[in-house]
Design an enzyme around this catalytic site. Structure first.
Site, PDB file in Angstrom:
ATOM      1  N   HIS A 141      35.892  48.249 -20.947  1.00 24.63           N
ATOM      2  CA  HIS A 141      35.995  48.388 -22.453  1.00 24.63           C
ATOM      3  C   HIS A 141      35.915  49.625 -22.558  1.00 24.63           C
ATOM      4  CE1 HIS A 141      31.567  48.429 -23.127  1.00 24.63           C
ATOM      5  NE2 HIS A 141      31.431  47.511 -22.043  1.00 24.63           N
TER       6      HIS A 141
ATOM      7  N   ASP B 227      35.169  50.371 -26.095  1.00 27.78           N
ATOM      8  CA  ASP B 227      34.315  50.446 -27.290  1.00 27.78           C
ATOM      9  C   ASP B 227      32.962  50.324 -26.605  1.00 27.78           C
ATOM     10  OD1 ASP B 227      34.439  47.619 -26.181  1.00 27.78           O
ATOM     11  OD2 ASP B 227      33.511  46.813 -28.084  1.00 27.78           O
TER      12      ASP B 227
ATOM     13  N   ASP C 143      27.588  52.598 -20.415  1.00 31.73           N
ATOM     14  CA  ASP C 143      28.171  51.419 -20.721  1.00 31.73           C
ATOM     15  C   ASP C 143      29.293  51.556 -21.598  1.00 31.73           C
ATOM     16  OD1 ASP C 143      28.580  48.796 -21.310  1.00 31.73           O
ATOM     17  OD2 ASP C 143      26.904  48.548 -22.380  1.00 31.73           O
TER      18      ASP C 143
ATOM     19  N   GLU D 163      34.891  44.283 -26.412  1.00 29.09           N
ATOM     20  CA  GLU D 163      33.617  43.756 -25.757  1.00 29.09           C
ATOM     21  C   GLU D 163      32.246  43.915 -26.474  1.00 29.09           C
ATOM     22  OE1 GLU D 163      30.614  43.124 -22.594  1.00 29.09           O
ATOM     23  OE2 GLU D 163      30.867  44.789 -23.755  1.00 29.09           O
ATOM     24  N   GLU D 164      31.896  44.704 -27.132  1.00 30.96           N
ATOM     25  CA  GLU D 164      30.649  44.972 -27.423  1.00 30.96           C
ATOM     26  C   GLU D 164      30.511  44.422 -28.968  1.00 30.96           C
ATOM     27  OE1 GLU D 164      28.016  45.888 -25.838  1.00 30.96           O
ATOM     28  OE2 GLU D 164      28.753  47.590 -24.749  1.00 30.96           O
TER      29      GLU D 164
ATOM     30  N   GLU E 130      30.890  46.978 -15.382  1.00 28.48           N
ATOM     31  CA  GLU E 130      29.633  46.982 -16.423  1.00 28.48           C
ATOM     32  C   GLU E 130      28.466  47.634 -15.517  1.00 28.48           C
ATOM     33  OE1 GLU E 130      29.320  46.136 -19.245  1.00 28.48           O
ATOM     34  OE2 GLU E 130      30.938  45.090 -19.854  1.00 28.48           O
TER      35      GLU E 130
ATOM     36  N   HIS F 235      22.653  50.676 -24.242  1.00 28.60           N
ATOM     37  CA  HIS F 235      22.238  50.389 -25.686  1.00 28.60           C
ATOM     38  C   HIS F 235      21.011  51.202 -26.196  1.00 28.60           C
ATOM     39  CE1 HIS F 235      24.717  46.467 -25.860  1.00 28.60           C
ATOM     40  NE2 HIS F 235      25.492  47.282 -24.984  1.00 28.60           N
TER      41      HIS F 235
END
Length: 383
Positions: free
Chosen positions: A71, A73, A104, A138-139, A167, A353
């Site tokens: 991903h 995003d 990520d 995805e997020e 991931e 994150h």
């Protein structure tokens, strides 16, 4: 950035510099498509709603289809002044690359691209197909991303045999963990209906908090199962409870509860929904209940994909990886129902994150060769 920077480092930095907070892509996929087209890939852009998805394929011969899944995003950075440097201006300090998405998963996406370019150049007539699937959802809600792409693939009979998600799965060192499955996720918004009234006259009201407590206690205390293969037991967690008017002398008329189940292959979403509703009904509650099915569990059994990944990761990490089904969810949950065997391999996840998200430059520069070795093992050496 010096002219001597590696290809994967340069591409990762360029991607980090695009503040593609979900569901935005901000041109990341266009950049990647241009590179892969020059390498001989056929690229298809699949846009649903506000979400960009890219499907790039190479090879059309007989044989299996191997998909690399990622991903573009990222999650919001939070207050930029909490970071040691601008979260969307990549910066290298002491051999570590900092920036939102470094781990990520813009680092993995860049490594995918470089690995695919090298593979196509080295094996132009390889058997089967190798593909890259990217989304910008995805997020976030994960509605118009890989979930929707999988619906399109199912409708047109697209076959996927193996899927490798990038991931961040490693725990301490690159390659020390191989994700071979994920739990399912099922979320609920429960509204228990009562009758508002004065606390001094409870006989003229119906307190939804009092009514709901025994049912919620039963659901929270339940032992759903003892686990499955390497999966932990299924769990239910209540994440939010809200009721009341703000006054301490008013019995509320409604209670709202949010809860989530993370479940192993002993269950599916439909059966779990029935079980929860059975408990609520047994306690005589008047309620409304909305379910959101985030994705069913998946598990990849022993076979060529796990064997190849185990061998490659052991070579890169210096020891056999832990094979795990832990963690949250990933977009592989939408690919597995197509009949694909799915695994997850990526960088260390300690900073994802978080403020000052980062990835080791040494790990980042090793990733393309790791993915390339896995592709070759599956599509060349096993041919």
């Amino acid at each position: 950035m010096s002219a001597a920077s590696s290809d994967v480092l340069a591409l990762t930095c360029e991607l980090i510099g695009r503040a593609s907070v979900t569901p935005q892509d901000l041109g990341c996929q266009d950049l990647i498509a241009q590179r892969l087209q020059r390498a001989g890939f056929a690229c298809e852009h699949l846009r649903y709603g506000d979400v960009d998805n890219l499907w790039a394929t190479h090879g059309a011969g007989e044989g299996p289809t191997l998909v690399l899944l990622g991903h573009t995003d990222v999650v919001p950075s939070g207050p930029a002044d909490s970071w040691a440097s601008d979260p969307f201006r990549p910066e290298i300090r002491d051999g570590v690359l900092y920036g939102r998405g470094a781990a990520d998963m813009k680092g993995s996406v860049a490594a995918f691209v470089v690995a695919l370019e090298r593979f196509a150049a080295r094996h132009p007539g390889h058997r089967g197909r190798v593909a890259l699937l990217l989304t910008s959802d995805e997020e976030g809600d994960a509605i118009d991303g890989v979930r929707k792409v999988a619906e399109t693939f199912r409708a047109r009979g697209e076959r996927i045999d193996w899927c490798v998600t990038g991931e961040p799965s490693s725990t301490r060192t690159l390659g020390d963990l191989l994700r071979v499955g994920r739990r399912g996720t099922l979320s609920a918004t429960l509204s228990v209906i009562g009758v508002q009234g004065h606390v001094a006259y409870p006989d003229k009201a119906r307190n939804p908090i009092h009514q709901a407590m025994p049912a919620l206690s039963e659901l929270a205390a339940r032992s759903w199962d003892q686990g499955y293969e390497t999966f932990p037991p299924t769990t239910l967690q209540i994440s939010n409870i809200h009721a009341g008017t703000g006054a301490n002398n008013v019995i509320p008329g409604e209670l709202q509860v949010l809860f989530n189940l993370r479940y192993n292959p002993n269950w599916d979403a439909q059966r779990l929904e029935r079980e929860c509703e059975r408990v609520l009904q047994a306690h005589g509650l008047e309620y409304r209940l909305q379910w959101f099915r985030g994705g069913e569990p998946f598990y990849t059994p022993e076979g060529p994909l796990r064997a190849a990944a185990r061998e490659v990761l052991g070579r890169f990490a210096g020891a056999a990886p832990e094979e795990s089904t832990g963690g949250g969810t990933s977009d592989a949950r939408f690919i597995a129902p197509l009949g694909a065997h799915c695994i997850e391999i990526g960088p260390v996840n300690a900073s994802i994150h978080k403020v000052d998200e980062n990835v080791s430059v040494a790990d980042l520069e090793a990733l393309p060769e790791l993915y390339l070795a896995l592709i070759e093992r599956l599509l060349v050496e096993n041919g």
